[in-house]
Design a protein around this motif. Structure first.
Motif, PDB file in Angstrom:
ATOM      1  N   ALA A 291     -90.325  37.422  54.657  1.00  0.00           N
ATOM      2  CA  ALA A 291     -91.555  37.804  55.356  1.00  0.00           C
ATOM      3  C   ALA A 291     -91.371  39.135  56.091  1.00  0.00           C
ATOM      4  N   MET A 292     -90.213  39.316  56.724  1.00  0.00           N
ATOM      5  CA  MET A 292     -89.923  40.589  57.388  1.00  0.00           C
ATOM      6  C   MET A 292     -89.918  41.740  56.386  1.00  0.00           C
ATOM      7  N   LEU A 293     -89.301  41.521  55.240  1.00  0.00           N
ATOM      8  CA  LEU A 293     -89.203  42.570  54.227  1.00  0.00           C
ATOM      9  C   LEU A 293     -90.575  42.956  53.689  1.00  0.00           C
TER      10      LEU A 293
ATOM     11  N   HIS B 248     -96.814  45.153  61.646  1.00  0.00           N
ATOM     12  CA  HIS B 248     -96.953  44.400  60.404  1.00  0.00           C
ATOM     13  C   HIS B 248     -95.799  43.409  60.222  1.00  0.00           C
ATOM     14  N   ILE B 249     -94.604  43.793  60.635  1.00  0.00           N
ATOM     15  CA  ILE B 249     -93.475  42.864  60.549  1.00  0.00           C
ATOM     16  C   ILE B 249     -93.731  41.638  61.420  1.00  0.00           C
ATOM     17  N   LEU B 250     -94.185  41.861  62.649  1.00  0.00           N
ATOM     18  CA  LEU B 250     -94.422  40.749  63.560  1.00  0.00           C
ATOM     19  C   LEU B 250     -95.527  39.833  63.050  1.00  0.00           C
ATOM     20  N   VAL B 251     -96.590  40.419  62.511  1.00  0.00           N
ATOM     21  CA  VAL B 251     -97.691  39.606  61.988  1.00  0.00           C
ATOM     22  C   VAL B 251     -97.224  38.757  60.811  1.00  0.00           C
ATOM     23  N   CYS B 252     -96.507  39.380  59.876  1.00  0.00           N
ATOM     24  CA  CYS B 252     -96.042  38.652  58.691  1.00  0.00           C
ATOM     25  C   CYS B 252     -95.010  37.595  59.065  1.00  0.00           C
ATOM     26  N   LEU B 253     -94.085  37.959  59.940  1.00  0.00           N
ATOM     27  CA  LEU B 253     -93.051  37.021  60.364  1.00  0.00           C
ATOM     28  C   LEU B 253     -93.659  35.854  61.138  1.00  0.00           C
ATOM     29  N   GLY B 254     -94.582  36.154  62.052  1.00  0.00           N
ATOM     30  CA  GLY B 254     -95.236  35.091  62.810  1.00  0.00           C
ATOM     31  C   GLY B 254     -96.046  34.164  61.928  1.00  0.00           C
ATOM     32  N   SER B 255     -96.728  34.729  60.923  1.00  0.00           N
ATOM     33  CA  SER B 255     -97.511  33.897  60.010  1.00  0.00           C
ATOM     34  C   SER B 255     -96.606  32.977  59.204  1.00  0.00           C
ATOM     35  N   ALA B 256     -95.474  33.514  58.744  1.00  0.00           N
ATOM     36  CA  ALA B 256     -94.523  32.681  57.994  1.00  0.00           C
ATOM     37  C   ALA B 256     -93.963  31.561  58.862  1.00  0.00           C
ATOM     38  N   LEU B 257     -93.640  31.883  60.115  1.00  0.00           N
ATOM     39  CA  LEU B 257     -93.097  30.879  61.022  1.00  0.00           C
ATOM     40  C   LEU B 257     -94.115  29.769  61.288  1.00  0.00           C
ATOM     41  N   ILE B 258     -95.363  30.153  61.494  1.00  0.00           N
ATOM     42  CA  ILE B 258     -96.397  29.147  61.753  1.00  0.00           C
ATOM     43  C   ILE B 258     -96.623  28.276  60.520  1.00  0.00           C
ATOM     44  N   MET B 259     -96.557  28.899  59.333  1.00  0.00           N
ATOM     45  CA  MET B 259     -96.716  28.105  58.113  1.00  0.00           C
ATOM     46  C   MET B 259     -95.554  27.135  57.948  1.00  0.00           C
ATOM     47  N   LEU B 260     -94.342  27.585  58.244  1.00  0.00           N
ATOM     48  CA  LEU B 260     -93.183  26.690  58.202  1.00  0.00           C
ATOM     49  C   LEU B 260     -93.354  25.534  59.174  1.00  0.00           C
TER      50      LEU B 260
ATOM     51  N   GLY C 195     -97.561  36.465  54.830  1.00  0.00           N
ATOM     52  CA  GLY C 195     -96.631  35.657  55.619  1.00  0.00           C
ATOM     53  C   GLY C 195     -96.863  34.168  55.440  1.00  0.00           C
ATOM     54  N   LEU C 196     -98.118  33.754  55.380  1.00  0.00           N
ATOM     55  CA  LEU C 196     -98.420  32.343  55.140  1.00  0.00           C
ATOM     56  C   LEU C 196     -97.914  31.902  53.773  1.00  0.00           C
ATOM     57  N   ALA C 197     -98.091  32.780  52.768  1.00  0.00           N
ATOM     58  CA  ALA C 197     -97.626  32.441  51.425  1.00  0.00           C
ATOM     59  C   ALA C 197     -96.106  32.290  51.391  1.00  0.00           C
ATOM     60  N   VAL C 198     -95.393  33.187  52.083  1.00  0.00           N
ATOM     61  CA  VAL C 198     -93.928  33.085  52.127  1.00  0.00           C
ATOM     62  C   VAL C 198     -93.511  31.809  52.841  1.00  0.00           C
ATOM     63  N   GLY C 199     -94.181  31.521  53.957  1.00  0.00           N
ATOM     64  CA  GLY C 199     -93.837  30.314  54.702  1.00  0.00           C
ATOM     65  C   GLY C 199     -94.057  29.044  53.904  1.00  0.00           C
TER      66      GLY C 199
END
Length: 237
Positions: A19-21, A42-54, A115-119
């Motif tokens: 997600a960070m990448l 953008h890193i924070l948004v994607c990373l946060g979205s992945a974390l919330i999805m996880l 990020g949601l998709a990665v999570g």
């Protein structure tokens, strides 16, 4: 991972790093072109979205087998999309002549979806979406600027002495340069020379909104307006 509700720490780390990448790739393009939301945003948004999805998928796995408990992995994801909408709205600016930041707001929204998709472990869709987003932001932007983009709105502001025929000369100059006047505002103003006991000099402030083509040269138009005579200030936006 045979159990769909359980994930190990290695896969959690891999998903967060991915997600960070992916978010960083999109954010780097925005940062390189000097937009409001850049690399870190953008890193924070994607990373946060992945974390919330996880968290939404795996964080409540202990309650799956509880009686009368229903797990909905998409519940937190819908809240992310709504929250990112407010974040994207902060990048949209209305400058009085045009609206800017819409593309950056859209990139923040779509990087949240990545990020949601990665999570959720939807790796192929996340990677392909990132490549398509970069294609849109880099390649399509150059094509738009070179071949597609038509007229653009500019604001020209000038201070000058209130001389007869000034508006006629200004209108003729803009017409010669291929500028179409869409709005004209004239304000009378007086100025007193600093440190000199002289009466106020009558002047005028002219604000002109013009539609121009891609060949508009602000330096050339500024030089020609200064040549009209008794013009003390010119601003072209």
């Amino acid at each position: 991972m045979s159990n769909p509700w359980v994930i190990d720490n290695v896969h959690i780390l891999l998903r967060l790093l991915l997600a960070m990448l992916l978010g960083g790739l999109i954010g780097f393009e925005r940062e390189r072109t000097n937009h409001a939301a850049g690399l870190r945003t953008h890193i924070l948004v994607c990373l946060g979205s992945a974390l919330i999805m996880l968290l939404s998928v795996y964080g409540f796995s202990d309650f799956v087998r509880e009686f009368n408990v229903r797990i909905d992995p998409a519940r937190l994801a819908t809240a992310v999309i709504t929250g990112i909408g407010f974040l994207g709205a902060g990048t949209i600016l209305f400058t009085g002549k045009s609206i800017t930041g819409l593309t950056t707001a859209a990139s923040i929204w779509v990087v949240g979806a990545v990020g949601l998709a990665v999570g959720a472990g939807f790796y192929f869709a996340a990677i392909v979406s990132t490549l398509l987003i970069l294609l849109n932001l880099v390649v399509f932007n150059k094509l738009e600027q070179r071949y597609i983009r038509g007229s653009k709105m500019h604001l020209i502001t000038l201070y000058a002495a209130n001389s007869p025929g000034l508006l006629d000369h200004l209108s003729a100059l803009l017409k010669e340069e291929g500028c179409a006047i869409s709005k004209l505002v004239v304000n009378e103003r007086s100025s007193v020379p600093y440190g000199e006991p002289q009466p106020a000099v009558p002047g005028v402030e002219i604000m002109v909104h013009v539609l121009t083509d891609r060949k508009f040269d602000p330096v050339n138009i500024t030089r020609q307006i200064q040549g009209l005579g008794q013009v003390s200030m010119v601003s072209v936006e």
